[in-house]
Design a protein around this motif. Structure first.
Motif, short mmCIF file in Angstrom:
data_model
loop_
_atom_site.label_atom_id
_atom_site.label_comp_id
_atom_site.label_asym_id
_atom_site.label_seq_id
_atom_site.Cartn_x
_atom_site.Cartn_y
_atom_site.Cartn_z
N ALA A 71 0.83 -1.21 0.00
CA ALA A 71 0.00 0.00 0.00
C ALA A 71 0.86 1.25 0.00
CB ALA A 71 -0.96 0.00 1.19
N GLY A 72 2.09 1.13 -0.46
CA GLY A 72 2.95 2.30 -0.62
C GLY A 72 3.51 2.88 0.65
N PRO A 73 3.88 2.05 1.67
CA PRO A 73 4.50 2.64 2.85
C PRO A 73 5.90 3.15 2.52
CG PRO A 73 4.73 0.27 2.96
CD PRO A 73 3.89 0.56 1.73
N ILE A 74 6.43 4.02 3.36
CA ILE A 74 7.82 4.41 3.20
C ILE A 74 8.68 3.16 3.42
CG2 ILE A 74 8.08 5.10 5.63
CD1 ILE A 74 9.91 7.38 4.66
N SER A 82 8.94 5.17 -1.64
CA SER A 82 7.73 4.37 -1.41
C SER A 82 7.22 3.85 -2.74
CB SER A 82 6.64 5.18 -0.70
OG SER A 82 6.21 6.26 -1.48
N GLY A 83 6.84 2.59 -2.74
CA GLY A 83 6.33 1.96 -3.94
C GLY A 83 4.91 2.39 -4.25
N PRO A 84 4.34 1.90 -5.34
CA PRO A 84 2.96 2.24 -5.67
C PRO A 84 1.99 1.66 -4.66
CG PRO A 84 3.80 0.52 -7.13
CD PRO A 84 4.97 1.00 -6.33
N ASN A 85 0.87 2.34 -4.47
CA ASN A 85 -0.19 1.83 -3.60
C ASN A 85 -1.13 0.98 -4.45
OD1 ASN A 85 -2.21 1.29 -1.80
ND2 ASN A 85 -2.68 3.42 -1.28
N VAL A 86 -0.87 -0.32 -4.48
CA VAL A 86 -1.66 -1.22 -5.32
C VAL A 86 -2.87 -1.77 -4.57
CG1 VAL A 86 0.33 -1.85 -6.73
CG2 VAL A 86 -0.20 -3.19 -4.69
N ASN A 87 -3.00 -1.42 -3.29
CA ASN A 87 -4.15 -1.88 -2.51
C ASN A 87 -5.41 -1.14 -2.97
OD1 ASN A 87 -6.08 -2.09 -0.19
ND2 ASN A 87 -4.39 -3.30 0.66
#
Length: 287
Positions: free
Chosen positions: A151-154, A216-221
């Protein structure tokens, strides 16, 4: 009870890893609710003080919906955000980790990452600090929502604060094609970087060194929002560099005076007991 002081073990972990994670309880439920409400207002362009933040990097209808929403120095626009971003307790804890005699704010970030938003590229904060003397900072990142992997956390690269400082790459910051590419380029030969996502409860936080690689990655949730309030803090005695400038923040440098004005860079905590006087006028929100 609020975190008032870190243990010796926590300080050692910060210096070993380049970051320290507090899994829950750094902020109270009441503070979280108040900050979430202020986030909605400030991202809708409602500025309580009448002053626009220094950077508004996402505007509804102007910018793509898949971009991370970011406001820099929301504290100038909203007193409740200021109360937490300029918290004396946060400043004191940051000083303990960096062995500073005092701390002042450089800037805050209000970050909002709805489902489907793209990544923020890996970077070192210290790469963008050459307009300061010394060119360093420490950052406190506070989660306003529970965070989850995916979900894109740091995320931090453990121990990467011991790598060399990289050149700034602003074009690779928002929604890069490959958000992990910078660490592959920066990692020492034959080194396999260990990436640590910050998975915490709402009200948890992390502190990180200015040279540790993070992003941070993409928020794929499909359902999870990810909001965070960030304070970038300096040693209290920090001054502007006499020659190097920042496109935005050097506007606050006075001619013939390299000191940092407490109207714009207030002292959050100092061992001497000094704290910028006008901060006492802010609402009580910390913890």
């Amino acid at each position: 009870m609020p975190v008032e002081r870190f243990t010796d073990d926590q300080v050692e972990r910060f210096h070993a890893d380049g970051f320290l994670i507090v899994e829950e309880g750094f902020l109270s439920d009441d503070a979280l609710e108040r900050l979430r409400d202020r986030f909605k207002r400030i991202f809708d362009g409602e500025y309580e003080t009448g002053i626009k933040p220094d950077e508004v990097n996402w505007v509804r209808g102007r910018d793509p919906e898949d971009r991370t929403r970011q406001i820099c120095n929301g504290w100038r626009a909203d007193n409740e955000i200021a109360a937490q971003a300029l918290s004396e307790r946060t400043g004191r804890l940051a000083a303990q980790l960096m062995d500073y005699s005092g701390t002042r704010i450089l800037q805050d970030n209000c970050l909002w990452k709805p489902p489907g938003t793209k990544a923020i590229g890996m970077h070192q904060d210290g790469s963008y600090a050459d307009y300061l003397v010394p060119p360093e900072m420490i950052t406190c990142w506070i989660a306003l929502d529970d965070t989850f992997a995916g979900a894109g956390p740091i995320e931090y690269v453990r121990g990467s604060h011991r790598w060399p400082k990289s050149a700034p790459q602003r074009s690779q910051f928002h929604a890069p094609e490959d958000w992990l590419a910078p660490i592959r380029a920066a990692a020492p030969p034959d080194h396999d970087p260990e990436i640590v996502p910050v998975v915490v409860k709402a009200g948890g936080c992390s502190f990180h060194h200015n040279l540790v690689w993070h992003g941070s990655g993409p928020n794929v949730n499909a359902t999870v929002e990810r909001r965070a309030l960030v304070s970038h803090m300096l040693a209290a005695e920090t001054r502007f560099h006499p020659a190097n400038v920042d496109l935005i923040y050097s506007r606050y440098r006075k001619r013939g005076d390299l000191s940092m004005d407490e109207s714009f860079f207030p002292v959050m905590w100092d061992r001497s007991g000094h704290r910028t006087p006008w901060l006492s006028e802010l609402p009580d929100i910390d913890f």
